[in-house]
Design an enzyme around this catalytic site. Structure first.
Site, PDB file in Angstrom:
ATOM      1  N   LYS A 264     -12.506  -1.172   2.869  1.00  0.00           N
ATOM      2  CA  LYS A 264     -11.867  -0.211   2.115  1.00  0.00           C
ATOM      3  C   LYS A 264     -12.658  -0.038   0.794  1.00  0.00           C
ATOM      4  CE  LYS A 264      -7.253  -1.339   3.548  1.00  0.00           C
ATOM      5  NZ  LYS A 264      -7.051  -0.360   4.725  1.00  0.00           N
TER       6      LYS A 264
ATOM      7  N   HIS B 242      -5.803  -3.967  -0.662  1.00  0.00           N
ATOM      8  CA  HIS B 242      -5.693  -3.103  -1.400  1.00  0.00           C
ATOM      9  C   HIS B 242      -5.900  -3.730  -3.079  1.00  0.00           C
ATOM     10  CE1 HIS B 242      -4.944   0.220   1.247  1.00  0.00           C
ATOM     11  NE2 HIS B 242      -3.869  -0.847   1.766  1.00  0.00           N
TER      12      HIS B 242
ATOM     13  N   SER C   5       0.723  -1.096  -0.041  1.00  0.00           N
ATOM     14  CA  SER C   5      -0.060   0.202  -0.037  1.00  0.00           C
ATOM     15  C   SER C   5       0.858   1.069   0.079  1.00  0.00           C
ATOM     16  CB  SER C   5      -0.843   0.031   1.160  1.00  0.00           C
ATOM     17  OG  SER C   5      -0.056   0.125   2.265  1.00  0.00           O
TER      18      SER C   5
HETATM   19  N1  PLP Z   1      -3.696  -5.526   5.431  1.00  0.00           N
HETATM   20  C1  PLP Z   1      -3.451  -4.391   4.699  1.00  0.00           C
HETATM   21  C2  PLP Z   1      -2.339  -4.281   3.548  1.00  0.00           C
HETATM   22  C3  PLP Z   1      -3.977  -3.118   4.961  1.00  0.00           C
HETATM   23  O1  PLP Z   1      -3.521  -1.935   4.282  1.00  0.00           O
HETATM   24  C4  PLP Z   1      -4.791  -3.088   5.969  1.00  0.00           C
HETATM   25  C5  PLP Z   1      -5.411  -1.681   6.401  1.00  0.00           C
HETATM   26  O2  PLP Z   1      -4.701  -0.644   6.391  1.00  0.00           O
HETATM   27  C6  PLP Z   1      -5.179  -4.199   6.940  1.00  0.00           C
HETATM   28  C7  PLP Z   1      -4.558  -5.302   6.215  1.00  0.00           C
HETATM   29  C8  PLP Z   1      -6.078  -3.967   8.096  1.00  0.00           C
HETATM   30  O3  PLP Z   1      -7.244  -4.024   7.393  1.00  0.00           O
HETATM   31  P1  PLP Z   1      -8.569  -3.559   8.392  1.00  0.00           P
HETATM   32  O4  PLP Z   1      -8.574  -2.135   8.341  1.00  0.00           O
HETATM   33  O5  PLP Z   1      -9.764  -4.329   7.845  1.00  0.00           O
HETATM   34  O6  PLP Z   1      -8.340  -3.949   9.601  1.00  0.00           O
END
Ligand code: PLP
Length: 425
Positions: free
Chosen positions: A271, A240, A212
């Site tokens: 998201k 993402h 990300s």
């Molecule tokens: N994994 C990745 C690659 C993320 O970008 C995020 C969120 O920022 C998460 C996991 C965590 O997701 P959640 O907001 O559903 O806890």
């Protein structure tokens, strides 16, 4: 004197009296010492210029928002709202109907009395969307990542993790007892070397599908080939990618044409998928069955609220019916990336709606982002420790809900500010 300080003083003197009565001498009450330690840390974060402040939004999440302190509309280019569904009227209407029917919440974990038919229905839809046997919901993808590795891996097993994986993957792996190995970011030679020399019973390769901070993509075809060669399993985090990346929004495995070669997928509903919250694991029946018995965030945390379930369900219905939105976000991304490159900016990453505008210097990134706001555009500068030193950037995120005019307006603002700050000529 504010009430809180009076309270702290009182507590401080009480503490001293108690300590003396017990025959202890202590220069400072623990609570005062604690505040001092925390304040030192806060100061050092501020001194480093990395202190994060919250900008308060006074509208719904959208490409056009209002923020506290201003009644002007601002164009939002920093949300993970890739499909523009966070305030979609159909999604909101369906969510309200479900809340009317199913209530505000369950006051329970899933296995006690926190499972409604809507939870089971959503899990089936997630599995269908990804073409997997089953799925299990978690309160967030952070929780899905925190729960997975400990539940499935033992000290006999080995986990091979990309060094730039998301914090929640790193934390999840820390919790498990498997042998932990990190390979250099997207470096297949390093991964192969580590797989080759491993004597682990189960080998699990772990990677973000899309990273990300850089908007770059895991080399899944090579990872799957190495998994075949060394008899390993593959896990990807698709936060993402789910819903919008790849020709029909099925994610990185579709983008790379390796559908079905990934063993475990974790992703988020927070998201692109309406942006409420919630995460999940999808994969084989046995995997999901075991996670329902052993994954701690599933067993020991409250179930997803009906509103959250409804948002994810409606968005999945929309995506199962049409891939129009994922096509729109792809063409918007192309318009932004090409426009920015044409005027001289360096945009990192591959053809993904995360478009990091590379600036290098941390203060420049912060000044640039502030000036963008005066042009009515909301973007955020990222600097160390979120990204490596000297690689500060503004991370632009494109949505299907941006119009061509929105994108052109953003490129024009970047161009004007970029020239005045001498980033481009
Ligand atoms: N994994 C990745 C690659 C993320 O970008 C995020 C969120 O920022 C998460 C996991 C965590 O997701 P959640 O907001 O559903 O806890």
């Amino acid at each position: 004197m504010p009430i809180f300080s009076k309270f702290a003083l009182l507590r401080g003197s009480e503490h001293l009296i108690r300590q003396q009565a017990r025959g202890y001498s202590s220069a400072k009450p623990a609570i005062a010492q604690f505040s001092e330690i925390l304040n030192e840390q806060i100061k050092s974060i501020k001194d480093a210029g990395t202190f994060k402040r919250e900008r308060v939004i006074t509208s719904s999440q959208s490409t056009e928002i209002t923020v506290q302190g201003s009644d002007k509309k601002i164009l939002n280019f920093c949300a993970n709202n890739y499909l523009g569904l966070a305030n979609n009227p159909e999604v909101v209407k369906y969510t309200k109907e479900i809340v009317d029917q199913y209530g505000a919440g369950l006051s329970s974990v899933r296995f006690i009395c926190g499972t409604q038919d809507i939870h089971k229905n959503l899990e089936k839809k997630i599995a269908k969307f990804h073409g997997r046997q089953d799925a299990i919901l978690f309160p967030s993808c952070f929780d899905a990542n925190a729960g997975l590795f400990e539940a499935i891996l033992t000290p006999e097993d080995g986990v091979f993790s990309d060094e730039l994986n998301h914090a929640s993957i790193i934390d999840g792996i820390r919790l498990c007892k498997a042998k932990k190995q990190r390979y250099k970011h997207r470096d297949m030679a390093d991964l192969e070397e580590q797989l080759k020399t491993s004597d682990a019973r189960l080998k699990l390769i772990v990677t973000d599908g899309v990273f990300s901070m850089d908007g770059n993509i895991a080399p899944l075809p090579q990872i799957c080939d190495l998994a075949d060669k060394y008899n390993a399993l593959v896990f990807i985090d698709e936060c993402h990618a789910t819903g919008f990346f790849g020709p029909t929004g099925r994610g990185t495995e579709e983008y790379h044409n390796v559908m079905g070669r990934i063993d475990i997928i974790n992703s988020t509903l927070g998201k692109a998928m309406g942006g409420a919250s919630g995460g999940y694991t999808t994969g084989s029946k046995e995997l999901v069955t075991l996670l329902r018995q052993k994954a701690r965030p599933y067993l020991f945390s409250n179930t997803l609220a009906p509103a959250t379930v409804a948002t994810g369900t409606k968005v999945l219905d929309m995506l199962l019916a049409s891939d129009e939105l994922s096509k729109t976000v792809q063409s918007n991304t192309q318009r932004f990336r090409e426009g920015m490159k044409k005027v001289g900016f360096t945009i990192a990453g591959e053809n993904h709606p995360i478009c990091p505008v590379m600036l290098g210097d941390a203060r420049l990134a912060s000044i640039f982002a502030d000036q963008m706001l005066t042009h009515g555009i909301y973007v955020i500068g990222f600097s160390f420790p979120v990204v490596p030193k000297g690689k500060a950037r503004i991370r632009v995120q494109i949505s299907a809900a941006h119009t061509k005019d929105d994108i052109d307006h953003a490129i024009a603002a970047f161009t004007e500010i970029g020239r005045s700050l001498k980033v481009i000529s």
